[in-house]
Write a protein that holds these residues in place. Structure first.
Motif, PDB file in Angstrom:
ATOM      1  N   SER A 188     -29.289  -7.819  15.001  1.00  0.00           N
ATOM      2  CA  SER A 188     -30.294  -7.030  15.578  1.00  0.00           C
ATOM      3  C   SER A 188     -29.877  -5.009  15.047  1.00  0.00           C
ATOM      4  N   GLN A 189     -28.436  -5.129  15.402  1.00  0.00           N
ATOM      5  CA  GLN A 189     -27.820  -3.654  14.931  1.00  0.00           C
ATOM      6  C   GLN A 189     -28.824  -3.236  13.445  1.00  0.00           C
ATOM      7  N   GLU A 229     -32.199  -3.227  12.173  1.00  0.00           N
ATOM      8  CA  GLU A 229     -32.746  -1.686  12.389  1.00  0.00           C
ATOM      9  C   GLU A 229     -31.967  -0.764  11.345  1.00  0.00           C
TER      10      GLU A 229
END
Length: 339
Positions: free
Chosen positions: A63-64, A67
């Protein structure tokens, strides 16, 4: 003809009767009671299912990185793969073993340098003493070269990140990691120019150590390294390498200690803080509780919420998901030394 044979074989096949609940009421009743007794999972219970630590770490890291803008490049993926390999449990354990061997070899080198031996006379210049003395210093150089080789990728990565020469370019502001993500690691909270100075000195430590290793290969015996030009080259590179290591290590400890004093309880302890209470160093005795407050990686992650903008479930993309710390100290600082 084939169709006729198929129909005849089908007609001769015995038909089996499948019992219904009306004909086998007792069997159906038992099945219904078994189904009623089985616990039924509700939607709320399914939402409460927790992921394993490995899966949670992978999900957080994915998820990091998803983005990021621009997205992760192939060179960054290769870099992360190499750094995760060197951060695995095997290399952590090997680093501790190498550290113990450095202490043992260093003690042997010092004892025979001072002539504290009873093997032969005179104590500072005899055959057995000279052979063991040379073997101890050769072992020290091999161990130092290993530590420089293992730490070189991390040192180079930080140097490139600090000067902004990476591609694609990421934010190198204070408090942001290699991807420009806010991090709890104290190494990235050192001011940029001071971090650059520490990394620059440690890179020279690697270069001087490789030169020292080369001279020890060329002048491999005690006789060769004890006369000119062997004594000049070996001593110059050895002293330069040790001097750079001492300056870089002392500078790093000073900067991290300053940040911890200014922000008590916000950063996990380093190796100095962990060892100080047991060594009886007066200047660190009052900080024993601070070192004990951080127990394990999970505790460190929870304390990360004290830092502005750092999520509690932060995971370093350059670290292996299933490799816990063998020493519960901040990893970026340890990785600078191949530990």
């Amino acid at each position: 003809f084939n169709l006729r044979v198929f129909r005849q074989s089908r007609a001769n096949t015995p038909r089996f009767h499948i019992p219904t609940c009306s004909s086998q009421r007792s069997s159906c009743t038992i099945m219904e009671e078994m189904n009623e007794n089985q616990p039924q999972e509700t939607a709320a219970e399914m939402d409460e299912v927790e992921l394993s630590p490995d899966l949670e770490a992978k999900a957080v890291r994915a998820s990091q990185l998803a983005e990021l803008a621009p997205p992760v490049s192939r060179s960054e993926k290769f870099r992360d793969c190499l750094l995760r390999l060197l951060d695995g449990k095997f290399f952590q354990a090997l680093g501790l073993i190498v550290l113990l061997l450095v202490v043992a070899s260093g003690a042997l080198f010092f004892f025979f340098l001072m002539g504290w031996q009873t093997l032969c006379r005179p104590r500072t210049d005899c055959h057995h003493r000279n052979e063991i003395y040379n073997a101890s210093i050769q072992a020290l150089n091999v161990l130092f070269s290993y530590m420089c080789t293992v730490s070189m990728p991390w040192r180079c990565t930080n140097f490139i990140h600090i000067i902004g020469a990476e591609c694609p370019k990421r934010s190198n502001e204070k408090g942001r990691d290699l991807y420009g993500i806010r991090t709890k690691d104290i190494w990235f909270h050192i001011p940029l120019r001071r971090r650059l100075g520490i990394t620059f000195v440690l890179l020279w430590n690697c270069l001087f150590q490789y030169g020292n290793q080369a001279t020890r290969i060329i002048y491999y015996s005690y006789d060769l390294q004890n006369v000119s030009p062997g004594n000049i080259w070996t001593n110059v590179f050895f002293a330069s390498s040790m001097l750079c290591a001492a300056i870089g290590g002392g500078w790093q400890v000073y900067e991290e200690r300053t940040i911890r004093n200014e922000n008590p309880g916000k950063f996990p302890p380093g190796p100095i803080e962990l060892m100080a209470p047991y060594l009886g160093w007066c200047c660190f005795c009052c900080k024993k509780k601070e070192a004990n407050d951080f127990e394990g990686e999970g505790r460190i992650n929870r304390m990360a919420s004290a830092l502005s903008g750092v999520p509690a479930n932060y995971h370093d993309p350059t670290r292996a998901e299933n490799s816990p710390n063998l020493i519960h100290a901040t990893r970026p600082s340890m990785r600078l030394w191949g530990l």
